[in-house]
Design a protein around this motif. Structure first.
Motif, mmCIF file in Angstrom:
data_model
loop_
_atom_site.group_PDB
_atom_site.id
_atom_site.type_symbol
_atom_site.label_atom_id
_atom_site.label_comp_id
_atom_site.label_asym_id
_atom_site.label_seq_id
_atom_site.Cartn_x
_atom_site.Cartn_y
_atom_site.Cartn_z
ATOM 1 N N SER C 103 37.184 43.855 65.478
ATOM 2 C CA SER C 103 36.309 43.422 64.396
ATOM 3 C C SER C 103 34.995 44.170 64.575
ATOM 4 O O SER C 103 33.936 43.615 64.407
ATOM 5 C CB SER C 103 36.039 41.930 64.454
ATOM 6 O OG SER C 103 37.201 41.209 64.730
ATOM 7 N N VAL C 186 35.145 39.415 54.898
ATOM 8 C CA VAL C 186 34.495 40.725 54.830
ATOM 9 C C VAL C 186 33.563 40.744 53.630
ATOM 10 O O VAL C 186 33.957 40.438 52.515
ATOM 11 C CB VAL C 186 35.537 41.851 54.740
ATOM 12 C CG1 VAL C 186 34.845 43.193 54.573
ATOM 13 C CG2 VAL C 186 36.393 41.858 55.991
ATOM 14 N N ASP C 188 30.568 42.891 51.501
ATOM 15 C CA ASP C 188 30.051 44.238 51.255
ATOM 16 C C ASP C 188 29.061 44.177 50.105
ATOM 17 O O ASP C 188 29.431 43.934 48.963
ATOM 18 C CB ASP C 188 31.213 45.188 50.914
ATOM 19 C CG ASP C 188 30.751 46.636 50.852
ATOM 20 O OD1 ASP C 188 29.523 46.852 50.785
ATOM 21 O OD2 ASP C 188 31.601 47.528 50.868
ATOM 22 N N ALA C 204 26.780 39.515 55.772
ATOM 23 C CA ALA C 204 27.962 38.944 56.425
ATOM 24 C C ALA C 204 27.557 37.807 57.352
ATOM 25 O O ALA C 204 28.194 36.743 57.375
ATOM 26 C CB ALA C 204 28.712 40.026 57.195
ATOM 27 N N LEU C 308 32.467 47.461 59.529
ATOM 28 C CA LEU C 308 33.843 47.960 59.577
ATOM 29 C C LEU C 308 33.946 49.333 58.911
ATOM 30 O O LEU C 308 34.699 49.518 57.962
ATOM 31 C CB LEU C 308 34.772 46.962 58.890
ATOM 32 C CG LEU C 308 34.674 45.537 59.454
ATOM 33 C CD1 LEU C 308 35.455 44.570 58.593
ATOM 34 C CD2 LEU C 308 35.163 45.477 60.894
ATOM 35 N N PRO C 321 31.759 47.907 54.553
ATOM 36 C CA PRO C 321 32.150 46.505 54.591
ATOM 37 C C PRO C 321 31.809 45.907 55.958
ATOM 38 O O PRO C 321 31.922 46.587 56.983
ATOM 39 C CB PRO C 321 33.662 46.538 54.378
ATOM 40 C CG PRO C 321 34.088 47.917 54.686
ATOM 41 C CD PRO C 321 32.896 48.811 54.712
ATOM 42 N N CYS C 322 31.370 44.659 55.965
ATOM 43 C CA CYS C 322 30.947 44.045 57.227
ATOM 44 C C CYS C 322 31.553 42.665 57.369
ATOM 45 O O CYS C 322 31.911 42.010 56.395
ATOM 46 C CB CYS C 322 29.428 43.922 57.275
ATOM 47 S SG CYS C 322 28.642 45.514 57.344
ATOM 48 N N THR C 323 31.656 42.242 58.623
ATOM 49 C CA THR C 323 32.184 40.913 58.871
ATOM 50 C C THR C 323 31.315 40.245 59.935
ATOM 51 O O THR C 323 30.536 40.894 60.622
ATOM 52 C CB THR C 323 33.656 40.983 59.326
ATOM 53 O OG1 THR C 323 34.179 39.673 59.388
ATOM 54 C CG2 THR C 323 33.789 41.631 60.690
#
Lengths: 151, 133, 332
Positions: C103, C186, C188, C204, C308, C321-323
């Motif tokens: 991740s 996720v 973004d 996120a 990500l 994109p981020c988590t």
């Protein structure tokens, strides 16, 4: 919170890029590098048998060599952070791009590692340098043929 | 500290101020009249701030320095000067260069007494100037 | 999605190791070991990276008095190098059941969530979870060669050389326990600048933290500390501004801290702060664990954030994109 609202918050908080400060720093450091280069030019003209036409090669080689040493010592990276374009645009920046890639890929062997990756960053400089040189020469050839300028 | 920075900033302007008159030196072993002619030609050229001229045997070597902002049209300056000087000395083989190397070396030759040495040195310089790489 | 761990798995022991530059870290005194050589006396950066993971695991086993590798049931870990070879190679030496987790920089928490789940299931007595990063091998992976003299903007962050691992096992009232976790989605918001990870990841973190609080029916003030992973100084400011806009007061905002923003103190040469999978892991599984044990904090929310992206995706013009994943840890 939607994307647009977020964009506003982000833009407010993110510090603006200090373009003016960067330009001044690049000018000073880039100018300093070129001054050193000129000093080396005169050194070769005065103490060796080089004329203004032929002195470019040894001067560039010396500058590349100096930048190579600085890159190996990890100092060029620090200079680059301070000076930005000032240290990237002169031939020393080209040397730094080549040498740093070579050091980086040493662990993958001489052929596939160093050989295959040495122009990873500098490759585009060569490609666009050659391409633009071709077009500049073409334009000049046309102008000379038309009699606008001389060689 | 500020004053010093200001002083350093001003130095280049003073240096520019000094170079109003062209510096022309001529080395000639025999004829004083000849000297006058080439000196005049160089002095009359607006694109040049310094020049050395050396007469030896049937040759004349002129090394000049183009003004800083006119460096880019050096070959034109050379051509013009050569034409003018050749008019004045139809019997001599004239060689004109705006290269700093030649200017530097001729500066040294001005004081050289031994004619043989001067002649050899000139040949060498001419060869150097023809090299492209 | 919030998971509540009824059996409250505990963090039995932690191991955090770091590289030579990390001596400058404000968390330096909490690390178990610092190595002088960035490559751990190995031939390549990647081998050194694997050695660092092994060392962290060895420290944990020593602390927990585990002499045999086989007493460990699961090894859950990840890093940022292509195909996670350093982790895979360390797992080869450890020779226990292993799942590679990815991740990005949120792996420190996502692996802890999976380890807690396995413990909750009764499938695991001892599980090692965590993540690591090594500056040189990650920089070459995502950016330029290490010695290349490019200018980084103020928003850029410095990938740390550090590893943080935790041994997660059955509940022990004397130890910090994981009571709940949130697996983030996720998010973004269209950030495309790879030198502004804080700005990409803050939404996120915001999403994960606020949904954790909502589902758990908690307020920010229920926590002694909410610590994000590697938003950096600028990213943390953005996160606080987002919470401020939803009505959080100043004393609530003071509860928020960021491991990346604090990692190197006020040193300007690291720009916005630290980042990397090892950043949150080494701080959570050293400083935070020790603070919980001493009783300074009773309830903390650890929210690690991950971007990500790959060099390929941002060169092709894709946004980042981020988590973010979060675990709630309490100390009785």
């Amino acid at each position: 919170m939607d994307q647009q609202q977020y964009q506003q918050i982000e833009d407010q908080i993110t510090p603006p890029t200090p373009y003016f400060k960067n330009v001044i720093k690049a000018f000073l450091v880039g100018g300093l590098i070129c001054t050193i280069g000129h000093a080396i030019t005169y050194f070769y003209i005065i103490f060796f048998d080089f004329t203004e036409t032929t002195v470019g090669n040894p001067t560039a080689a010396t500058m590349v060599f100096i930048a190579m040493i600085l890159t190996g010592l990890g100092l060029y990276r620090k200079l680059g952070q301070f000076a930005g374009a000032g240290s990237a645009v002169p031939v020393t920046g080209f040397s730094n791009a080549v040498v740093s890639a070579a050091i980086e890929h040493k662990t993958e062997g001489l052929v596939l590692g160093v050989g295959g990756n040495i122009f990873k960053l500098a490759g585009s400089v060569i490609v666009f340098g050659v391409a633009s040189a071709f077009f500049v020469a073409l334009i000049k050839l046309i102008l000379v043929t038309m009699g606008v300028v001389e060689w | 500290m500020k004053k010093m920075a200001l002083a350093l900033f001003c130095i280049p302007f003073f240096l520019f101020g000094c170079s109003g008159e062209q510096l022309v030196e001529v080395k000639n072993t025999a004829n004083a009249e000849q000297n006058q002619n080439v000196e005049e030609v160089i002095k009359n050229s607006n694109d040049v701030y310094a020049g050395n001229a050396i007469f030896i045997d049937d040759q004349l070597l002129v090394a000049v320095q183009a003004k800083p902002w006119l460096d880019y049209k050096k070959s034109k300056i050379e051509k013009n000067l050569k034409k003018q000087i050749e008019e004045k000395y139809p019997n001599l083989e004239v060689f004109v260069s705006a290269d700093y190397k030649l200017y530097w070396e001729t500066q040294k030759l001005l004081e050289e007494e031994d004619e043989k040495k001067v002649s050899d040195e000139l040949e060498k310089l001419k060869k150097l100037a023809k090299e492209e790489t | 999605m919030v998971i509540i761990f009824k059996t409250k798995p505990s963090i039995i022991a932690c191991g955090a190791v770091a590289g030579p530059l990390e001596k400058k870290s404000v968390f330096y005194s909490y690390f178990d070991s610092v190595v002088e050589d960035e490559r751990w006396n190995q031939k390549t950066n990647e081998q050194g990276h694997a050695m660092m993971i092994q060392e962290a695991c060895n420290i944990i086993m020593k602390k927990a008095n585990i002499t045999n590798n086989l007493d460990i049931d699961f090894f859950l870990s990840g890093d940022l190098v292509n195909q996670m070879t350093p982790t895979n190679f360390a797992a080869r030496e450890l020779a226990v059941s292993f799942i590679g987790m990815f991740s990005a920089c949120a792996t420190s928490v996502s692996s802890a969530i999976v380890a807690s789940l396995l413990t909750e299931l009764g499938a695991s007595k001892y599980a090692i979870a965590g993540s690591s990063s090594q500056h040189n091998s990650i920089e070459r992976q995502f950016r330029y060669p290490v010695d290349y003299g490019g200018q980084k903007p103020e928003t850029a962050q410095w990938t740390v050389t550090a590893a943080g691992y935790a041994l997660i096992g059955k509940h022990d009232p004397k130890l910090p326990s994981i009571v709940a976790g949130t697996i983030g989605k996720v998010v973004d918001y269209g950030e495309v600048n790879p030198f502004h990870m804080g700005g990409a990841m803050a939404p996120a973190a915001f999403d994960t933290i606020s949904s954790h609080l909502k589902k758990r029916n908690q307020k920010i003030t229920d926590y002694d500390l909410i610590m994000t992973g590697d938003l950096g100084k600028i990213g943390l400011k953005i996160l606080k501004a987002m919470f401020a806009q939803t009505g959080a007061k100043q004393e609530e905002l003071d509860i928020f801290r960021d491991a990346g923003a604090e990692f190197y103190g006020e040193d300007k040469s690291f720009q916005s702060g630290a980042s990397g999978a090892g950043c949150s892991a080494s701080v959570y599984y050293s400083y935070i664990e020790q603070q919980l044990k001493t009783g300074r904090y009773k309830r903390v929310l650890l929210c690690a954030t991950g971007a990500l992206l790959s060099p390929l995706s941002f060169q092709q013009g894709q946004s980042i994109p981020c988590t973010a994943h979060a675990i709630e840890i309490t100390m009785e």
